[in-house]
Design a protein around this motif. Sequence first.
Motif, PDB file in Angstrom:
ATOM      1  N   ASP A  11      36.961  35.335  46.221  1.00 46.87           N
ATOM      2  CA  ASP A  11      37.101  36.134  44.987  1.00 46.87           C
ATOM      3  C   ASP A  11      35.999  37.190  44.914  1.00 46.87           C
ATOM      4  OD1 ASP A  11      39.243  34.550  44.184  1.00 46.87           O
ATOM      5  OD2 ASP A  11      38.097  33.397  42.707  1.00 46.87           O
ATOM      6  N   HIS A  12      34.771  36.787  45.216  1.00 45.84           N
ATOM      7  CA  HIS A  12      33.661  37.746  45.170  1.00 45.84           C
ATOM      8  C   HIS A  12      33.871  38.877  46.176  1.00 45.84           C
ATOM      9  CE1 HIS A  12      30.302  35.274  43.006  1.00 45.84           C
ATOM     10  NE2 HIS A  12      31.422  35.361  42.304  1.00 45.84           N
ATOM     11  N   HIS A  13      34.339  38.506  47.341  1.00 47.37           N
ATOM     12  CA  HIS A  13      34.627  39.506  48.375  1.00 47.37           C
ATOM     13  C   HIS A  13      35.688  40.495  47.856  1.00 47.37           C
ATOM     14  CE1 HIS A  13      35.402  41.096  52.420  1.00 47.37           C
ATOM     15  NE2 HIS A  13      36.685  41.033  52.083  1.00 47.37           N
ATOM     16  N   THR A  54      40.628  33.264  35.430  1.00 49.83           N
ATOM     17  CA  THR A  54      40.652  32.190  36.429  1.00 49.83           C
ATOM     18  C   THR A  54      39.293  32.027  37.121  1.00 49.83           C
ATOM     19  OG1 THR A  54      43.019  32.476  36.816  1.00 49.83           O
ATOM     20  CG2 THR A  54      41.782  31.348  38.539  1.00 49.83           C
ATOM     21  N   HIS A  55      38.793  33.121  37.697  1.00 53.49           N
ATOM     22  CA  HIS A  55      37.537  33.007  38.462  1.00 53.49           C
ATOM     23  C   HIS A  55      36.366  32.540  37.582  1.00 53.49           C
ATOM     24  CE1 HIS A  55      34.549  34.010  41.566  1.00 53.49           C
ATOM     25  NE2 HIS A  55      33.829  34.521  40.569  1.00 53.49           N
ATOM     26  N   HIS A  56      36.141  33.216  36.479  1.00 51.43           N
ATOM     27  CA  HIS A  56      35.005  32.833  35.625  1.00 51.43           C
ATOM     28  C   HIS A  56      35.195  31.460  34.974  1.00 51.43           C
ATOM     29  CE1 HIS A  56      33.973  37.381  35.433  1.00 51.43           C
ATOM     30  NE2 HIS A  56      33.455  36.795  36.493  1.00 51.43           N
ATOM     31  N   PRO A  57      36.384  31.139  34.432  1.00 50.11           N
ATOM     32  CA  PRO A  57      36.554  29.775  33.898  1.00 50.11           C
ATOM     33  C   PRO A  57      36.381  28.686  34.972  1.00 50.11           C
ATOM     34  CG  PRO A  57      38.247  31.223  33.015  1.00 50.11           C
ATOM     35  CD  PRO A  57      37.528  32.004  34.070  1.00 50.11           C
ATOM     36  N   LYS A  58      36.768  28.998  36.198  1.00 53.45           N
ATOM     37  CA  LYS A  58      36.582  28.020  37.289  1.00 53.45           C
ATOM     38  C   LYS A  58      35.083  27.791  37.508  1.00 53.45           C
ATOM     39  CE  LYS A  58      39.468  28.365  40.922  1.00 53.45           C
ATOM     40  NZ  LYS A  58      39.961  28.835  42.252  1.00 53.45           N
ATOM     41  N   GLU A  59      34.329  28.879  37.475  1.00 57.66           N
ATOM     42  CA  GLU A  59      32.866  28.753  37.598  1.00 57.66           C
ATOM     43  C   GLU A  59      32.298  27.981  36.408  1.00 57.66           C
ATOM     44  OE1 GLU A  59      31.929  32.862  40.060  1.00 57.66           O
ATOM     45  OE2 GLU A  59      31.910  32.906  37.868  1.00 57.66           O
ATOM     46  N   ASP A  60      32.831  28.260  35.218  1.00 54.78           N
ATOM     47  CA  ASP A  60      32.333  27.560  34.023  1.00 54.78           C
ATOM     48  C   ASP A  60      32.503  26.052  34.181  1.00 54.78           C
ATOM     49  OD1 ASP A  60      31.856  30.061  32.997  1.00 54.78           O
ATOM     50  OD2 ASP A  60      33.503  30.028  31.543  1.00 54.78           O
ATOM     51  N   LEU A 131      24.099  37.463  41.902  1.00 63.61           N
ATOM     52  CA  LEU A 131      23.224  36.419  41.355  1.00 63.61           C
ATOM     53  C   LEU A 131      23.841  35.034  41.613  1.00 63.61           C
ATOM     54  CD1 LEU A 131      20.746  35.538  39.658  1.00 63.61           C
ATOM     55  CD2 LEU A 131      22.129  35.907  37.598  1.00 63.61           C
ATOM     56  N   GLU A 132      25.145  34.925  41.402  1.00 66.08           N
ATOM     57  CA  GLU A 132      25.816  33.634  41.647  1.00 66.08           C
ATOM     58  C   GLU A 132      25.734  33.248  43.120  1.00 66.08           C
ATOM     59  OE1 GLU A 132      29.133  33.687  38.080  1.00 66.08           O
ATOM     60  OE2 GLU A 132      29.663  34.544  40.011  1.00 66.08           O
ATOM     61  N   ASP A 133      26.010  34.212  43.985  1.00 69.55           N
ATOM     62  CA  ASP A 133      25.959  33.943  45.435  1.00 69.55           C
ATOM     63  C   ASP A 133      24.596  33.364  45.834  1.00 69.55           C
ATOM     64  OD1 ASP A 133      28.495  34.848  46.016  1.00 69.55           O
ATOM     65  OD2 ASP A 133      27.854  36.898  46.462  1.00 69.55           O
ATOM     66  N   VAL A 136      23.472  29.714  41.968  1.00 71.05           N
ATOM     67  CA  VAL A 136      24.312  28.554  41.620  1.00 71.05           C
ATOM     68  C   VAL A 136      25.305  28.145  42.702  1.00 71.05           C
ATOM     69  CG1 VAL A 136      24.126  28.600  39.111  1.00 71.05           C
ATOM     70  CG2 VAL A 136      25.772  30.097  40.242  1.00 71.05           C
ATOM     71  N   PHE A 137      25.800  29.119  43.484  1.00 76.11           N
ATOM     72  CA  PHE A 137      26.752  28.753  44.539  1.00 76.11           C
ATOM     73  C   PHE A 137      26.051  27.858  45.571  1.00 76.11           C
ATOM     74  CE2 PHE A 137      30.374  32.151  44.404  1.00 76.11           C
ATOM     75  CZ  PHE A 137      30.580  31.862  43.073  1.00 76.11           C
ATOM     76  N   VAL A 138      24.833  28.219  45.906  1.00 77.82           N
ATOM     77  CA  VAL A 138      24.071  27.448  46.897  1.00 77.82           C
ATOM     78  C   VAL A 138      23.784  26.048  46.332  1.00 77.82           C
ATOM     79  CG1 VAL A 138      21.936  27.391  48.258  1.00 77.82           C
ATOM     80  CG2 VAL A 138      22.995  29.597  47.706  1.00 77.82           C
TER      81      VAL A 138
END
Length: 184
Positions: A11-13, A54-60, A131-133, A136-138
Motif C-alpha cells: 500500500d505504501h509503495h 482500509t489501509h489506515h483502519p488496518k493500521e489502527d 514514519l510508519e515504515d 511502528v512497522f518494524v
Amino acid sequence: MSTVMSDLHQDHHNIRELLGLLTRELDAVSDASGGDFELMRDIMVYMTRYPDHTHHPKEDLMFARMRERGIAPNTEATIKKLLREHVALAEKGNVFRDMLIGVVDGALIERETLVAAGRDYADFLGYHARLEDETVFVEAVQLLDDADWSVIEEAFEAQSDPIFGPVIQHEFRTLYEHIRDSAV
Ligand SMILES: [Fe+2]
Ligand SMILES: [Fe+2]
C-alpha cells in the motif's frame, strides 16, 4: 513476513507512486503548462476511499494489538501521533478531493490555493508513511504473532484495493491505465 505487513508495505509503495503522479500534475498546474484535473481528482477519490477506509483502519487495528502486547512509552507516543494523523489526513484529503471535483465541474479556484493544498497533502502523507515504515512497522513485526496477524487479516478480508487489487473498479480504469502506461 505476514500477509498483512506485506500488504501494508505494498500500500505504501502504491501510495508513493500515486503521490509522485499527483506531484507531477501539481508541477504542471503550478507552472501553467497544464495539469490533468480529472486524473488528480481520481487519485484523491482513491486516496479518500482505499487508504482512508482500509489501509489506515488496518493500521489502527494493528496499533491496538501492539498496545495489548505491551509497548514502550516512545512507541505509545508514536502511535498516538499516527492515530491523530489518520484523522487529519482524511480531513485534508476530503477538502482537496472536493476542490478537485469542483474544478472538474467548472468551479473557479485559484491555482495557488489548489497547488498549496495538493502539496500539503502529498508532503503530509509521504512523511506519514515514511514514519510508519521506520518505526511502528518494524516494531509490529517484532511484537505480534500469527494469531494477531490472523485477526487483522480476517477483519479486512472483504476490502480489496479498487486499483491495485484483483478487480479494478470501473471508475478507476483511466487512472489504472495511466499508472500502467507510465510504468512502461
Ligand atoms: Fe498510517
Ligand atoms: Fe500507512
